[in-house]
Design a protein around this motif. Structure first.
Motif, PDB file in Angstrom:
ATOM      1  N   ARG A   5      -1.938  55.113  -9.403  1.00  0.00           N
ATOM      2  CA  ARG A   5      -2.249  55.716 -10.855  1.00  0.00           C
ATOM      3  C   ARG A   5      -1.070  55.001 -11.414  1.00  0.00           C
ATOM      4  O   ARG A   5       0.088  54.677 -11.036  1.00  0.00           O
ATOM      5  CB  ARG A   5      -1.656  57.185 -10.998  1.00  0.00           C
ATOM      6  N   MET A   6      -1.460  54.458 -12.454  1.00  0.00           N
ATOM      7  CA  MET A   6      -0.546  53.442 -13.377  1.00  0.00           C
ATOM      8  C   MET A   6      -0.661  54.013 -15.148  1.00  0.00           C
ATOM      9  O   MET A   6      -1.680  54.090 -15.412  1.00  0.00           O
ATOM     10  CB  MET A   6      -0.781  52.190 -13.474  1.00  0.00           C
ATOM     11  N   PRO A   7       0.493  54.114 -15.542  1.00  0.00           N
ATOM     12  CA  PRO A   7       1.746  53.965 -15.267  1.00  0.00           C
ATOM     13  C   PRO A   7       2.361  55.020 -14.517  1.00  0.00           C
ATOM     14  O   PRO A   7       1.674  56.321 -14.780  1.00  0.00           O
ATOM     15  CB  PRO A   7       2.794  53.791 -16.439  1.00  0.00           C
ATOM     16  N   SER A   8       3.427  54.742 -13.367  1.00  0.00           N
ATOM     17  CA  SER A   8       4.016  55.768 -12.661  1.00  0.00           C
ATOM     18  C   SER A   8       5.132  55.366 -11.975  1.00  0.00           C
ATOM     19  O   SER A   8       5.327  54.107 -11.874  1.00  0.00           O
ATOM     20  CB  SER A   8       2.964  56.632 -11.695  1.00  0.00           C
ATOM     21  N   ALA A   9       5.900  56.281 -11.315  1.00  0.00           N
ATOM     22  CA  ALA A   9       7.191  55.850 -10.806  1.00  0.00           C
ATOM     23  C   ALA A   9       6.721  55.276  -9.419  1.00  0.00           C
ATOM     24  O   ALA A   9       7.377  54.472  -9.008  1.00  0.00           O
ATOM     25  CB  ALA A   9       8.048  57.171 -10.773  1.00  0.00           C
ATOM     26  N   THR A  10       5.574  55.594  -8.765  1.00  0.00           N
ATOM     27  CA  THR A  10       4.969  55.331  -7.628  1.00  0.00           C
ATOM     28  C   THR A  10       4.639  53.887  -7.953  1.00  0.00           C
ATOM     29  O   THR A  10       4.806  53.021  -6.970  1.00  0.00           O
ATOM     30  CB  THR A  10       3.881  56.089  -7.113  1.00  0.00           C
ATOM     31  N   ALA A  11       3.811  53.548  -8.683  1.00  0.00           N
ATOM     32  CA  ALA A  11       3.431  52.072  -9.076  1.00  0.00           C
ATOM     33  C   ALA A  11       4.717  51.296  -9.110  1.00  0.00           C
ATOM     34  O   ALA A  11       4.632  50.191  -8.570  1.00  0.00           O
ATOM     35  CB  ALA A  11       2.656  51.877 -10.183  1.00  0.00           C
ATOM     36  N   ASP A  12       5.674  51.566  -9.860  1.00  0.00           N
ATOM     37  CA  ASP A  12       6.925  50.769 -10.218  1.00  0.00           C
ATOM     38  C   ASP A  12       7.682  50.750  -8.711  1.00  0.00           C
ATOM     39  O   ASP A  12       8.023  49.498  -8.580  1.00  0.00           O
ATOM     40  CB  ASP A  12       7.804  51.564 -11.082  1.00  0.00           C
ATOM     41  N   TYR A  13       7.802  51.662  -7.930  1.00  0.00           N
ATOM     42  CA  TYR A  13       8.291  51.612  -6.509  1.00  0.00           C
ATOM     43  C   TYR A  13       7.557  50.576  -5.787  1.00  0.00           C
ATOM     44  O   TYR A  13       8.102  49.801  -5.167  1.00  0.00           O
ATOM     45  CB  TYR A  13       8.274  53.087  -5.858  1.00  0.00           C
ATOM     46  N   LEU A  14       6.305  50.661  -5.822  1.00  0.00           N
ATOM     47  CA  LEU A  14       5.499  49.777  -5.049  1.00  0.00           C
ATOM     48  C   LEU A  14       5.720  48.228  -5.388  1.00  0.00           C
ATOM     49  O   LEU A  14       5.681  47.308  -4.521  1.00  0.00           O
ATOM     50  CB  LEU A  14       4.037  50.156  -5.053  1.00  0.00           C
ATOM     51  N   ARG A  15       5.659  48.032  -6.846  1.00  0.00           N
ATOM     52  CA  ARG A  15       5.783  46.848  -7.398  1.00  0.00           C
ATOM     53  C   ARG A  15       7.335  46.224  -7.040  1.00  0.00           C
ATOM     54  O   ARG A  15       7.090  45.163  -6.489  1.00  0.00           O
ATOM     55  CB  ARG A  15       5.634  46.768  -8.954  1.00  0.00           C
ATOM     56  N   SER A  16       8.107  47.035  -6.906  1.00  0.00           N
ATOM     57  CA  SER A  16       9.519  46.416  -6.667  1.00  0.00           C
ATOM     58  C   SER A  16       9.856  46.253  -5.145  1.00  0.00           C
ATOM     59  O   SER A  16      10.301  45.401  -4.841  1.00  0.00           O
ATOM     60  CB  SER A  16      10.340  47.164  -7.275  1.00  0.00           C
ATOM     61  N   ASN A  17       9.058  47.164  -4.169  1.00  0.00           N
ATOM     62  CA  ASN A  17       9.577  47.077  -3.075  1.00  0.00           C
ATOM     63  C   ASN A  17       8.335  46.356  -2.100  1.00  0.00           C
ATOM     64  O   ASN A  17       8.861  45.676  -1.128  1.00  0.00           O
ATOM     65  CB  ASN A  17       9.569  48.421  -2.121  1.00  0.00           C
ATOM     66  N   TYR A  18       7.338  45.910  -2.625  1.00  0.00           N
ATOM     67  CA  TYR A  18       5.998  45.468  -2.191  1.00  0.00           C
ATOM     68  C   TYR A  18       5.350  44.392  -3.150  1.00  0.00           C
ATOM     69  O   TYR A  18       4.396  44.772  -3.349  1.00  0.00           O
ATOM     70  CB  TYR A  18       4.922  46.421  -1.562  1.00  0.00           C
ATOM     71  N   PRO A  19       6.136  43.378  -3.620  1.00  0.00           N
ATOM     72  CA  PRO A  19       5.862  42.548  -4.476  1.00  0.00           C
ATOM     73  C   PRO A  19       4.279  41.770  -4.235  1.00  0.00           C
ATOM     74  O   PRO A  19       3.437  41.393  -5.059  1.00  0.00           O
ATOM     75  CB  PRO A  19       6.722  41.496  -4.887  1.00  0.00           C
TER      76      PRO A  19
END
Length: 192
Positions: free
Chosen positions: A31-45
């Protein structure tokens, strides 16, 4: 009460999925936007994230084979997995970003917020675990039920997490720090 963000697959034989080992061709619906998507983007680019407006669509992308995996929180998965359409899905991982369960009250009843907060803080940790198991923990095949998987069940990890953090965190804002290391890899730092 912490709600984990789970990696879901439509393939029962997949086993535990380590996000850092996925290639950039494998789509992961979230789901976007979400904190989960932000986390995945920053930790697993390197992940190929496919944004969807609601969790149901993430699971539908899995079923239509437009995505290899979906990331959905346990509360939403528990609600959706009861539907026949999603009955064959399995949990194959936990991204390591639990969110605090939040309870909302009306703004025009400010005294209700204090009453609810006090009532939630008064619930013993053991009773919170029972509430979680009854209402939030979905009944689905889990990666921990796979033959040869040597990790403690998620509920045991949550129980330790609740004891470590106490029961006062119910009224707090959502956290971006994982209380327990995710399955299959070392914990990464999450920006607050």
């Amino acid at each position: 009460m912490r709600v984990p963000q789970l990696v879901v697959s439509d393939q029962k034989g997949t086993g535990v999925v380590e996000l850092e080992k996925l290639d950039s061709q494998t789509r992961v619906a979230v789901r976007m936007p979400s904190a989960t998507a932000d986390y995945l983007r920053s930790n697993y680019p390197h992940l190929n994230l496919q944004g969807v407006p609601i969790e149901r669509q993430a699971l539908q992308l899995l079923l239509s084979q437009q995505a290899g995996y979906a990331v959905v929180d346990e509360a939403q998965l528990g609600r959706l997995i009861a539907e026949p359409e999603f009955a064959g899905l399995v949990v194959v991982g936990d991204i390591g970003l639990p969110q605090l369960l939040r309870v909302a009250t009306r703004r025009d009843w400010p005294e209700l917020a204090g009453i609810v907060e006090s009532a939630l803080r008064a619930i013993p940790a053991k009773d919170l675990e029972q509430l979680h198991n009854q209402w939030l923990q979905p009944k689905y095949p889990r990666f921990s039920e796979s033959p040869g998987f040597l990790a403690k069940p998620l509920s045991a990890a949550r129980r330790g997490d609740a004891e470590q953090h106490g029961r006062g965190d119910l009224a707090a804002a959502p956290t971006t720090q994982s209380g327990a290391a995710p399955v299959g890899r070392a914990r990464r730092h999450c920006p607050a």
